[in-house]
Motif scaffolding. Structure first.
Motif, PDB file in Angstrom:
ATOM      1  N   LYS A 346       0.838  -1.205   0.000  1.00  0.00           N
ATOM      2  CA  LYS A 346       0.000   0.000   0.000  1.00  0.00           C
ATOM      3  C   LYS A 346       0.872   1.254   0.000  1.00  0.00           C
ATOM      4  CE  LYS A 346      -3.972   2.160   0.503  1.00  0.00           C
ATOM      5  NZ  LYS A 346      -5.035   2.126  -0.514  1.00  0.00           N
ATOM      6  N   ILE A 347       1.933   1.250   0.796  1.00  0.00           N
ATOM      7  CA  ILE A 347       2.848   2.399   0.844  1.00  0.00           C
ATOM      8  C   ILE A 347       3.502   2.595  -0.514  1.00  0.00           C
ATOM      9  CG2 ILE A 347       4.970   3.263   1.893  1.00  0.00           C
ATOM     10  CD1 ILE A 347       4.129   1.728   4.442  1.00  0.00           C
ATOM     11  N   ASN A 348       3.967   1.491  -1.121  1.00  0.00           N
ATOM     12  CA  ASN A 348       4.658   1.550  -2.406  1.00  0.00           C
ATOM     13  C   ASN A 348       3.728   2.069  -3.497  1.00  0.00           C
ATOM     14  OD1 ASN A 348       7.280   1.183  -3.250  1.00  0.00           O
ATOM     15  ND2 ASN A 348       6.954  -0.866  -4.032  1.00  0.00           N
ATOM     16  N   ASP A 349       2.481   1.570  -3.527  1.00  0.00           N
ATOM     17  CA  ASP A 349       1.535   1.978  -4.572  1.00  0.00           C
ATOM     18  C   ASP A 349       1.079   3.412  -4.391  1.00  0.00           C
ATOM     19  OD1 ASP A 349       1.767  -0.547  -5.570  1.00  0.00           O
ATOM     20  OD2 ASP A 349      -0.105  -1.306  -4.713  1.00  0.00           O
ATOM     21  N   LEU A 351       2.701   6.063  -2.421  1.00  0.00           N
ATOM     22  CA  LEU A 351       3.745   7.097  -2.405  1.00  0.00           C
ATOM     23  C   LEU A 351       4.804   6.896  -3.488  1.00  0.00           C
ATOM     24  CD1 LEU A 351       4.282   7.372   1.467  1.00  0.00           C
ATOM     25  CD2 LEU A 351       2.785   8.732   0.003  1.00  0.00           C
ATOM     26  N   GLY A 352       4.808   5.746  -4.146  1.00  0.00           N
ATOM     27  CA  GLY A 352       5.765   5.514  -5.218  1.00  0.00           C
ATOM     28  C   GLY A 352       6.938   4.652  -4.777  1.00  0.00           C
ATOM     29  N   HIS A 353       7.617   4.072  -5.779  1.00  0.00           N
ATOM     30  CA  HIS A 353       8.719   3.149  -5.496  1.00  0.00           C
ATOM     31  C   HIS A 353       9.917   3.853  -4.861  1.00  0.00           C
ATOM     32  CE1 HIS A 353       6.868  -0.298  -7.451  1.00  0.00           C
ATOM     33  NE2 HIS A 353       6.453   0.529  -8.407  1.00  0.00           N
ATOM     34  N   HIS A 354      10.087   5.128  -5.148  1.00  0.00           N
ATOM     35  CA  HIS A 354      11.220   5.851  -4.555  1.00  0.00           C
ATOM     36  C   HIS A 354      11.087   5.903  -3.035  1.00  0.00           C
ATOM     37  CE1 HIS A 354      14.298   8.792  -3.792  1.00  0.00           C
ATOM     38  NE2 HIS A 354      13.416   9.669  -3.332  1.00  0.00           N
ATOM     39  N   ILE A 355       9.891   6.234  -2.540  1.00  0.00           N
ATOM     40  CA  ILE A 355       9.660   6.262  -1.093  1.00  0.00           C
ATOM     41  C   ILE A 355       9.758   4.855  -0.525  1.00  0.00           C
ATOM     42  CG2 ILE A 355       8.044   6.914   0.722  1.00  0.00           C
ATOM     43  CD1 ILE A 355       9.261   9.251  -0.826  1.00  0.00           C
ATOM     44  N   GLY A 356       9.252   3.860  -1.283  1.00  0.00           N
ATOM     45  CA  GLY A 356       9.371   2.472  -0.840  1.00  0.00           C
ATOM     46  C   GLY A 356      10.814   2.048  -0.668  1.00  0.00           C
ATOM     47  N   ASP A 357      11.677   2.448  -1.615  1.00  0.00           N
ATOM     48  CA  ASP A 357      13.107   2.112  -1.509  1.00  0.00           C
ATOM     49  C   ASP A 357      13.747   2.785  -0.297  1.00  0.00           C
ATOM     50  OD1 ASP A 357      12.883   0.577  -3.747  1.00  0.00           O
ATOM     51  OD2 ASP A 357      13.775   2.037  -5.115  1.00  0.00           O
ATOM     52  N   LEU A 358      13.394   4.052  -0.055  1.00  0.00           N
ATOM     53  CA  LEU A 358      13.942   4.748   1.113  1.00  0.00           C
ATOM     54  C   LEU A 358      13.498   4.066   2.405  1.00  0.00           C
ATOM     55  CD1 LEU A 358      13.420   8.508   0.104  1.00  0.00           C
ATOM     56  CD2 LEU A 358      15.533   7.182   0.052  1.00  0.00           C
ATOM     57  N   LEU A 359      12.243   3.585   2.438  1.00  0.00           N
ATOM     58  CA  LEU A 359      11.753   2.863   3.624  1.00  0.00           C
ATOM     59  C   LEU A 359      12.531   1.575   3.833  1.00  0.00           C
ATOM     60  CD1 LEU A 359       9.731   2.404   5.913  1.00  0.00           C
ATOM     61  CD2 LEU A 359       8.145   1.442   4.235  1.00  0.00           C
ATOM     62  N   ASP A 417      12.123  11.646   2.175  1.00  0.00           N
ATOM     63  CA  ASP A 417      11.928  12.622   1.093  1.00  0.00           C
ATOM     64  C   ASP A 417      10.688  13.479   1.349  1.00  0.00           C
ATOM     65  OD1 ASP A 417      12.572  13.976  -1.181  1.00  0.00           O
ATOM     66  OD2 ASP A 417      11.776  12.479  -2.563  1.00  0.00           O
ATOM     67  N   GLY A 418      10.541  13.918   2.608  1.00  0.00           N
ATOM     68  CA  GLY A 418       9.422  14.776   2.970  1.00  0.00           C
ATOM     69  C   GLY A 418       8.179  14.053   3.428  1.00  0.00           C
ATOM     70  N   HIS A 419       8.188  12.731   3.426  1.00  0.00           N
ATOM     71  CA  HIS A 419       7.025  11.946   3.850  1.00  0.00           C
ATOM     72  C   HIS A 419       7.277  11.316   5.220  1.00  0.00           C
ATOM     73  CE1 HIS A 419       4.856  12.120   0.016  1.00  0.00           C
ATOM     74  NE2 HIS A 419       6.055  12.067  -0.550  1.00  0.00           N
ATOM     75  N   ARG A 420       6.199  11.197   5.997  1.00  0.00           N
ATOM     76  CA  ARG A 420       6.243  10.507   7.293  1.00  0.00           C
ATOM     77  C   ARG A 420       5.485   9.194   7.143  1.00  0.00           C
ATOM     78  NH1 ARG A 420       3.304  10.190  12.224  1.00  0.00           N
ATOM     79  NH2 ARG A 420       4.634  10.240  14.081  1.00  0.00           N
ATOM     80  N   VAL A 421       6.216   8.078   7.277  1.00  0.00           N
ATOM     81  CA  VAL A 421       5.646   6.764   6.990  1.00  0.00           C
ATOM     82  C   VAL A 421       5.703   5.905   8.244  1.00  0.00           C
ATOM     83  CG1 VAL A 421       5.859   4.670   5.601  1.00  0.00           C
ATOM     84  CG2 VAL A 421       6.300   6.902   4.573  1.00  0.00           C
ATOM     85  N   ILE A 422       4.591   5.193   8.512  1.00  0.00           N
ATOM     86  CA  ILE A 422       4.515   4.282   9.650  1.00  0.00           C
ATOM     87  C   ILE A 422       4.243   2.882   9.126  1.00  0.00           C
ATOM     88  CG2 ILE A 422       3.313   3.684  11.789  1.00  0.00           C
ATOM     89  CD1 ILE A 422       2.583   6.618  12.091  1.00  0.00           C
ATOM     90  N   ILE A 608     -12.775   1.193   1.928  1.00  0.00           N
ATOM     91  CA  ILE A 608     -11.429   1.600   2.346  1.00  0.00           C
ATOM     92  C   ILE A 608     -10.534   1.821   1.137  1.00  0.00           C
ATOM     93  CG2 ILE A 608      -9.363   0.905   3.616  1.00  0.00           C
ATOM     94  CD1 ILE A 608     -11.175  -0.606   5.546  1.00  0.00           C
ATOM     95  N   ASP A 609     -10.420   0.800   0.242  1.00  0.00           N
ATOM     96  CA  ASP A 609      -9.555   0.896  -0.930  1.00  0.00           C
ATOM     97  C   ASP A 609     -10.402   1.093  -2.185  1.00  0.00           C
ATOM     98  OD1 ASP A 609      -7.258   0.457   0.606  1.00  0.00           O
ATOM     99  OD2 ASP A 609      -7.555  -1.717   0.517  1.00  0.00           O
ATOM    100  N   ASP A 610      -9.838   1.796  -3.187  1.00  0.00           N
ATOM    101  CA  ASP A 610     -10.534   2.039  -4.462  1.00  0.00           C
ATOM    102  C   ASP A 610     -11.952   2.537  -4.221  1.00  0.00           C
ATOM    103  OD1 ASP A 610      -8.291   1.182  -5.904  1.00  0.00           O
ATOM    104  OD2 ASP A 610      -8.889  -0.904  -5.671  1.00  0.00           O
TER     105      ASP A 610
END
Length: 732
Positions: A346-349, A351-359, A417-422, A608-610
């Motif tokens: 869900k995070i990857n889809d 916020l994008g793969h870049h944020i996923g990689d940073l996580l 990259d400016g995002h707060r992820v839990i 919840i989704d879609d």
């Protein structure tokens, strides 16, 4: 220098973003007060009382709303907080018709006569009672008062703050001298450029040249807040400093060049003799370094994960096998931890793969911090991490390490990259030699334990248990059998009646699926629905249910029986399919089943989704007359405030709340308050799980309209349910 300039610009972006966000949120909170006024106005339409005292008391001391007027759809006014000279009833009616056509608030023309305050703006909003628009409210908003609150903020000589009505009209403008009358060029600067809820860019101002402008939409309302400042003014101090520094550097550079030129002449001769000697050594050294670098790179690529720089699968297995050989000669505990991140997809889809990689990189660093140098930390791929804990004293020590890992990974990642992820980890644990004596078995069992932890909720860990293998085998067998079971007709439907409390008449049935397995007998949904959802077979299974219900209704109709509506349960996965509504209506048309004899039951988690696709499918059926029930209400995320915007006709109170009722419905305030508020929203209320007379009497006194439960009947096969259709009046 460019870095400093970029930092200044980033600071401006943050300041302007904060300012438009604060103004936008303040304006949103002011506009949201219309819901309170709408609640007062509903009393007029309910014919309970005049809303004047309530609204007058609400308006007392309110500086941002200078005038309130309420109208019927005909344009006739039934309340005005003060006399106004906006328009005639016919003109109001035309504005109301425009509002009904567009579904959005309508801006009324301001009276430009001398003495009128131009930044006090009349806006027409709809008055909704349930899903219907019953009238209109006119709110005169004092945008000048809102902007004057900013008079102590230094926005610069070329700075402006405006409030726009969409991209069409400027409502108020604040500059360094205060509120300004007249048309601002900001409107033309924005024309055609707003594509998102929030934006920042450079726009051409006819007087100040290039300007930095930030805009933001007010959530749910057609207003735009803008903040801008001239580029020249913003960088004036910076450019002055840059020019001064440039002069100093030029002087120093000239002095340095002079000294270098003299020094170069002195060493030039000696350097020529040394160059030839060093040239051959340099080439040899470069060749050696290149070979060493390529060797290290190839070794690292074959052994390490390129993203997290942890061990990869191959190196982990090699090191783990060596440690297991050593484990056979000592008495320490060894354990394999299989770690999977909750909600990573869900995070990857989102916020994008870049944020996923940073996580993933952050998780890798935290895992290294939670383990010892002797432990083996690796990433197998995706969001799967595997750790071998070596030479642990006892099994309790393993639990301590896992708990530390869970706590560490559950802490928010505050700057991706400016995002707060839990996120949180699900951890499966296999212990050597109890759960396996080789690395392949330990990995397999740790993976099985991880899935058990994941089913228990987020942030959980589980040790491997031998029963997990048995469960996996049974689950696999069901999964493999299910496609052929659908085509071979192994599924059947049972029906449970819905009873109207007014006269104890059967007014509907709920269809419930069962699996008549040739080897295991009757299997209930709890044992196969989850597997159907995981494998997406739930879509085929749902289509079978709808078809079977239509076929059964057609059969009863042929027998001359009086039909009652039959409800089918629809899963969230089916509703996320773009073509669901069309396929549903096609099946009904095939059997010529009227739309009022088929009902749909959905759970709260379907939204919840879609959410947009789900609501679009349900709205298409709702508009055609299909009744939609919100099932298991109270166990999910929804509130009645959210439900008012959903296409539903009825609520089904979950059996867990009905169970608490013993002698009086007052024992469960959730039930009584849900019934009261649902009626105000014109929603039918059905109570599930009614098993005793006390519950039945209490629900009837509370105003519940329909019930369903074992007190009247369990879910029964088609032959047994016929007596409820033939003799619909039930006696206790």
């Amino acid at each position: 220098m460019e870095k400093n300039k970029k930092e200044l610009l980033n600071g401006l972006k943050r300041e302007q973003k904060n300012l438009v966000s604060v103004l936008g949120e303040n304006l949103f909170q002011i506009l949201e007060q219309r819901q309170t006024i709408e609640l007062f106005a509903s009393k007029w339409f309910d014919e309970t009382k005049q809303p004047s005292k309530d609204i007058t008391g609400f308006l007392y001391g309110e500086r941002t709303l200078t005038r309130i007027a309420l109208y019927e759809l005909s344009g006739k006014s039934f309340y005005e907080s003060s006399p106004g000279n906006v328009t005639t009833p016919d003109q109001i009616k035309k504005r109301i018709e425009k509002m009904l056509t567009t579904g959005r608030p309508v801006l009324l023309d301001r009276d430009t006569a001398p003495g009128n305050i131009l930044w006090q703006v009349p806006v027409l909003f709809p008055i909704r009672i349930g899903a219907a628009i019953k009238g209109a409210m006119l709110l005169e908003l004092d945008f000048g008062y809102i902007l004057n609150l900013l008079q102590d903020i230094d926005i610069g000589k070329t700075g402006t703050i405006t409030i726009q009505f969409k991209e069409e009209k400027e409502l108020a403008r604040f500059e360094i001298g205060g509120l300004v009358l007249g048309t601002s060029p900001v409107k033309n600067m924005l024309a055609g450029s707003i594509t998102r809820d929030f934006g920042f860019g450079i726009y051409r101002h006819p007087d100040f040249g290039n300007c930095y402008l930030t805009y933001r939409h007010v959530h749910d309302y057609p207003f735009i807040i803008t903040v801008s400042i001239g580029q020249k003014e913003f960088f004036s101090d910076f450019n002055h400093y840059k020019n001064r520094l440039f002069c100093i550097l030029m002087i120093l550079t000239l002095l340095g060049l002079s000294g270098i030129a003299l020094l170069f002449k002195m060493i030039n001769r000696k350097q020529k003799y040394m160059d030839a000697l060093h040239l051959s050594n340099q080439k040899n050294q470069e060749l050696i370094q290149k070979l060493e670098k390529e060797h290290k790179a190839s070794t690292k690529a074959a052994s390490y994960d390129p993203l997290t720089e942890l061990y990869n699968r191959n190196l982990f297995i090699s090191l783990a096998e060596k440690n297991l050989l050593q484990a056979k000669r000592n008495k320490f505990c060894y354990a394999v931890l299989f770690i999977d991140l909750d909600r990573f997809k869900k995070i990857n889809d989102t916020l994008g793969h870049h944020i996923g990689d940073l996580l993933l990189k952050e998780v890798g660093m935290r895992l290294k911090a939670c383990t010892r140098k002797s432990d083996i930390v690796s990433r197998f791929g995706g969001d799967e991490f595997v750790i071998m804990l070596t030479e642990m004293g006892k099994e309790q020590d393993i639990s301590t390490v896992v708990e530390n890992i869970t706590v560490s990974l559950s802490k928010p990642c505050t700057d991706l990259d400016g995002h707060r992820v839990i996120t949180s980890p699900s951890v499966g644990i296999a212990v050597y030699p109890r759960d396996g004596e080789d690395i392949d078995t330990l990995l397999l069992n740790a993976d099985a334990a991880m899935y058990k932890a994941k089913k228990s909720g987020r942030g959980q860990h589980r040790f491997f248990d031998q029963s997990l293998n048995t469960t996996s085998v049974e689950k696999f067998a069901i999964e493999q059998r299910m496609p052929s079971a659908i085509t071979d007709g192994e599924f059947i439907l049972h029906y449970q009646p819905k009873i109207r409390l007014q006269d104890y008449r059967v007014v509907g049935l709920e269809s419930l699926i069962r699996w008549q397995h040739p080897d295991h007998g009757l299997i209930f949904p709890l044992d196969f629905i989850e597997i159907a959802q995981e494998t997406r077979l739930i879509v085929d299974l749902g289509a079978w249910v709808i078809t079977s219900v239509c076929r059964q209704l057609d059969s009863w109709r042929t027998l001359g029986m009086d039909l009652v509506p039959v409800a089918v349960n629809v899963s969230p996965l089916e509703l996320k399919t773009e073509t669901f509504a069309d396929r549903f209506l096609t099946i009904l048309k095939q059997y010529d089943i009227p739309l009022d004899f088929i009902e749909i039951e959905v759970t709260e988690n379907a939204f919840i989704d879609d959410r947009e696709i789900v609501i679009r499918n349900l709205q298409a059926l709702f508009d055609r007359g299909v009744k939609i029930y919100l099932d298991d209400f109270g166990t999910g995320f929804s509130s009645l405030d959210h439900i008012r915007y959903l296409p539903v006709n009825a609520l089904k109170i979950d059996r867990s709340f009905v169970k608490e009722i013993r002698n009086s419905y007052h024992e469960n305030p959730i039930v009584s308050s849900t019934i009261i508020l649902a009626k105000k929203l014109n929603l039918t209320v059905v109570a599930e799980g009614v098993e005793t007379n006390d519950q039945l009497i209490s629900l009837r006194l509370a105003g519940c309209e329909q019930v369903q439960g074992y007190l009247f009947s369990r879910p029964v096969p088609e032959k047994k349910i016929q007596k409820f259709i033939i003799s619909p009046i039930r006696r206790l």
